[in-house]
Scaffold this active site. Structure first.
Site, mmCIF file in Angstrom:
data_model
loop_
_atom_site.group_PDB
_atom_site.id
_atom_site.type_symbol
_atom_site.label_atom_id
_atom_site.label_comp_id
_atom_site.label_asym_id
_atom_site.label_seq_id
_atom_site.Cartn_x
_atom_site.Cartn_y
_atom_site.Cartn_z
ATOM 1 N N HIS A 98 42.165 -106.003 51.937
ATOM 2 C CA HIS A 98 42.075 -106.246 53.389
ATOM 3 C C HIS A 98 42.415 -104.953 54.111
ATOM 4 C CE1 HIS A 98 42.664 -108.089 57.325
ATOM 5 N NE2 HIS A 98 42.026 -109.122 56.845
ATOM 6 N N ASP A 108 39.537 -115.237 52.008
ATOM 7 C CA ASP A 108 38.278 -115.723 51.409
ATOM 8 C C ASP A 108 38.411 -116.071 49.944
ATOM 9 O OD1 ASP A 108 37.085 -113.418 53.620
ATOM 10 O OD2 ASP A 108 36.322 -115.462 53.636
HETATM 11 C C1 SDX Z 1 37.737 -110.814 56.044
HETATM 12 O O1 SDX Z 1 39.485 -107.617 59.362
HETATM 13 C C2 SDX Z 1 39.782 -108.853 59.247
HETATM 14 O O2 SDX Z 1 40.736 -109.334 59.808
HETATM 15 C C3 SDX Z 1 38.807 -109.665 58.396
HETATM 16 C C4 SDX Z 1 39.201 -111.090 58.085
HETATM 17 C C5 SDX Z 1 39.209 -111.953 59.317
HETATM 18 O O3 SDX Z 1 39.935 -112.956 59.315
HETATM 19 O O4 SDX Z 1 38.415 -111.674 60.245
HETATM 20 O O5 SDX Z 1 40.497 -111.115 57.495
HETATM 21 C C6 SDX Z 1 38.209 -111.738 57.109
HETATM 22 O O6 SDX Z 1 36.741 -110.187 56.219
HETATM 23 C C7 SDX Z 1 38.567 -110.657 54.792
HETATM 24 C C8 SDX Z 1 37.975 -109.602 53.795
HETATM 25 C C9 SDX Z 1 36.839 -110.263 53.000
HETATM 26 N N1 SDX Z 1 36.121 -109.232 52.192
HETATM 27 C C10 SDX Z 1 36.217 -109.196 50.863
HETATM 28 O O7 SDX Z 1 36.955 -109.922 50.201
HETATM 29 C C11 SDX Z 1 35.301 -108.170 50.197
HETATM 30 C C12 SDX Z 1 36.086 -107.400 49.128
HETATM 31 N N2 SDX Z 1 37.092 -106.548 49.799
HETATM 32 C C13 SDX Z 1 36.673 -105.201 50.103
HETATM 33 O O8 SDX Z 1 35.350 -104.924 50.225
HETATM 34 C C14 SDX Z 1 37.650 -104.450 51.014
HETATM 35 O O9 SDX Z 1 38.918 -104.648 50.512
HETATM 36 C C15 SDX Z 1 37.629 -104.757 52.501
HETATM 37 C C16 SDX Z 1 36.272 -104.675 53.054
HETATM 38 C C17 SDX Z 1 38.196 -106.108 52.766
HETATM 39 C C18 SDX Z 1 38.524 -103.717 53.181
HETATM 40 O O10 SDX Z 1 37.888 -102.505 53.057
HETATM 41 P P1 SDX Z 1 38.607 -101.128 53.503
HETATM 42 O O11 SDX Z 1 39.834 -101.364 54.290
HETATM 43 O O12 SDX Z 1 37.531 -100.267 54.099
HETATM 44 O O13 SDX Z 1 39.099 -100.573 52.147
HETATM 45 P P2 SDX Z 1 38.280 -99.533 51.272
HETATM 46 O O14 SDX Z 1 36.912 -100.088 51.017
HETATM 47 O O15 SDX Z 1 38.417 -98.195 51.906
HETATM 48 O O16 SDX Z 1 39.099 -99.581 49.911
HETATM 49 C C19 SDX Z 1 40.239 -98.760 49.709
HETATM 50 C C20 SDX Z 1 40.285 -98.587 48.185
HETATM 51 C C21 SDX Z 1 38.992 -97.995 47.623
HETATM 52 O O17 SDX Z 1 39.311 -97.331 46.438
HETATM 53 P P3 SDX Z 1 39.617 -95.695 46.490
HETATM 54 O O18 SDX Z 1 38.424 -95.062 47.173
HETATM 55 O O19 SDX Z 1 40.918 -95.576 47.268
HETATM 56 O O20 SDX Z 1 39.732 -95.329 45.027
HETATM 57 O O21 SDX Z 1 40.435 -99.867 47.558
HETATM 58 C C22 SDX Z 1 39.274 -100.136 46.769
HETATM 59 C C23 SDX Z 1 38.182 -99.230 47.264
HETATM 60 O O22 SDX Z 1 37.229 -98.954 46.243
HETATM 61 N N3 SDX Z 1 38.945 -101.556 46.990
HETATM 62 C C24 SDX Z 1 38.556 -102.400 46.052
HETATM 63 C C25 SDX Z 1 38.416 -103.642 46.700
HETATM 64 N N4 SDX Z 1 38.702 -103.494 47.984
HETATM 65 C C26 SDX Z 1 39.030 -102.207 48.181
HETATM 66 N N5 SDX Z 1 38.328 -102.234 44.716
HETATM 67 C C27 SDX Z 1 37.929 -103.338 44.045
HETATM 68 N N6 SDX Z 1 37.764 -104.570 44.592
HETATM 69 C C28 SDX Z 1 38.007 -104.756 45.919
HETATM 70 N N7 SDX Z 1 37.869 -105.951 46.460
#
Ligand code: SDX
Length: 429
Positions: free
Chosen positions: A306, A363
């Site tokens: 998140h 989720d």
């Molecule tokens: C919702 O914003 C809100 O409030 C949203 C929400 C709401 O109520 O409105 O809470 C609802 O959207 C919840 C999130 C649902 N999405 C998912 O579950 C999809 C999977 N999660 C990711 O795609 C991600 O964690 C996000 C999109 C939720 C957050 O993305 P960020 O903040 O841009 O984080 P990032 O992509 O920059 O990740 C930081 C690091 C990266 O690795 P490095 O580059 O540091 O090596 O964490 C890794 C990412 O690759 N990473 C993951 C991961 N999520 C982040 N690696 C594996 N699996 C994951 N799920």
């Protein structure tokens, strides 16, 4: 509040005011930065940028705190109901008994779509995604309430909110029925909000669907937990559309589209699709965790991580408990639950996830609960949208009703060609 000073290499500097919120979070007000220095700030994804001041929802990602108009989500999930929470978010206060009765009556009186709207469903292919239909139908709805497309005065907002909150549920149920080739089922006035949603989805003309009290209660909690979440992607979309002066229905339709993305509200569908892929493919859970850590694999652990929550998502904790109750009531088991628990157990002890503060989000469990109730996975984002609607309405109103609101128009750092001449086609390679 003190100022901050930014020093530039040419030894000039600028003082910028610091703003502080009621929960003591601080921001640097850069309103004068460009006009004073020519500089803008750059913050892809807006991870460090406040777009506005808002009094609707407060969340603290480090502490796992979420409050709607100051009231903790745990208390609302335990003691309130979705329609009361909707009123709280939109009007800022828990409703009196009189107001709560009036708003509930408005929802009941406005639960039916205009009969002409039903014909719109005939234009969609049977396998259309319900989020596509939901976004289209909300905009179509505005054609039947032109007077409400002009309003942001609170008394009209109550009627607009009642129509939208009540009819988004009817549109969702009719979209589900359309994809199954079943006749539309109409709402029953004495039913509660969540009860009518399930009734309109699962009843048939010859067979009434009896909603179990605990299931009705579970769906109502799911909607409460999704009702608002400050400046998330879809809510920021609604606010941006509101800033142009666009009407409430147009802004909500845009919010539905933004929510549909698998990184946002579409994640609940993506979580179950991920779990089904592991189950049907008999994939090794530990290998899936390794794939999720491998940047070259396109496998992401959906439902994890998140932008704001860095210890736990309070909603996920409540939903995890709700899942146990729903499966107990339905006397069901689901292999996907075991896979989810195994994934969670491994990830929460894996340095990759711990170092990146990746925990189950809202989720991760919501889809599993809806699946147990019999909701198809392409309807999961629709349930999210139904829940989030009151928050979107509150944020639209916070922008539309603010006489100091300006149209949102971010700047950019240009990285394309510098000036170059037009080349006639005969001279191009
Ligand atoms: C919702 O914003 C809100 O409030 C949203 C929400 C709401 O109520 O409105 O809470 C609802 O959207 C919840 C999130 C649902 N999405 C998912 O579950 C999809 C999977 N999660 C990711 O795609 C991600 O964690 C996000 C999109 C939720 C957050 O993305 P960020 O903040 O841009 O984080 P990032 O992509 O920059 O990740 C930081 C690091 C990266 O690795 P490095 O580059 O540091 O090596 O964490 C890794 C990412 O690759 N990473 C993951 C991961 N999520 C982040 N690696 C594996 N699996 C994951 N799920």
């Amino acid at each position: 509040m003190e100022n901050v000073t930014i020093k530039f290499e040419d030894s000039s500097d600028i003082e910028l005011p610091v703003v502080e919120g009621t929960e003591k979070e601080r921001g640097i007000d850069i309103t004068e930065l460009r006009s004073e220095t020519g500089y803008i700030t750059l913050d892809p994804g807006y991870g460090n940028t406040g777009s506005c001041e808002s009094s609707i929802t407060y969340l603290n990602g480090e502490k796992g705190v979420l409050r709607y108009r100051g009231i903790p989500i745990e208390q609302l999930a335990e003691k309130s109901n979705f329609i009361e929470v909707a009123d709280l978010l939109i009007n800022g206060e828990l409703p009196s008994k009189e107001r709560r009765g009036r708003f509930a009556a408005l929802l009941t009186d406005n639960a039916l779509l205009h009969e002409n709207l039903k014909h719109h469903f005939e234009g969609f292919p049977w396998n259309s995604h319900p989020m596509a239909m939901l976004s289209a139908m909300v905009n179509a709805l505005s054609c039947y309430y032109p007077v409400l497309t002009l309003t942001h005065r609170l008394q009209d907002l109550e009627m607009a909110a009642a129509i939208l909150i009540s009819q988004i549920r009817t549109i969702a149920a009719f979209s589900y029925k359309m994809t199954r080739g079943e006749p539309f089922i109409y709402p029953i006035p004495k039913h509660t909000y969540s009860e009518n949603l399930l009734h309109m989805m699962f009843s048939l003309p010859h067979e009434h669907y009896e909603v179990h009290d605990d299931i009705k209660h579970a769906v109502d909690r799911i909607l409460i937990l999704h009702a608002d979440h400050e400046q998330n992607c879809s809510t920021s979309t609604v606010r941006m559309v509101a800033s142009s002066g666009a009407n409430l229905f147009a802004a909500i339709s845009a919010g539905i589209s933004a929510l549909w993305g698998p990184l946002h509200g579409g994640a609940n569908q993506a979580v179950v699709e991920m779990l089904l892929k592991i189950h049907k493919g008999k994939l090794d859970v530990k290998k899936c965790i390794e794939m999720a850590k491998d940047k070259d694999s396109n496998f992401r652990l959906m439902g994890f991580g998140h932008r704001v929550y860095k210890n736990f998502d309070p909603r996920a904790q409540i939903l995890k408990g709700l899942a146990v109750k729903v499966f107990d009531v339905l006397k069901k088991t689901d292999p996907l639950v075991e896979i989810a628990r195994e994934l969670e157990g491994i990830a929460l002890n894996d340095p990759y996830f711990v170092e990146r503060n990746l925990y189950p989000n809202v989720d991760f469990y919501s889809g599993i609960i809806l699946r147990a109730i019999g909701v198809p996975k392409n309807m999961f984002p629709v349930f999210f949208a139904i829940g989030r609607l009151p928050g979107w309405i509150a944020h639209w109103h916070e922008v539309a009703d603010n006489i100091h609101s300006r149209i949102d128009r971010p700047r950019q750092i240009y990285t394309g060609y510098t000036e170059r001449p037009y080349v006639p086609i005969e001279k191009r390679s």
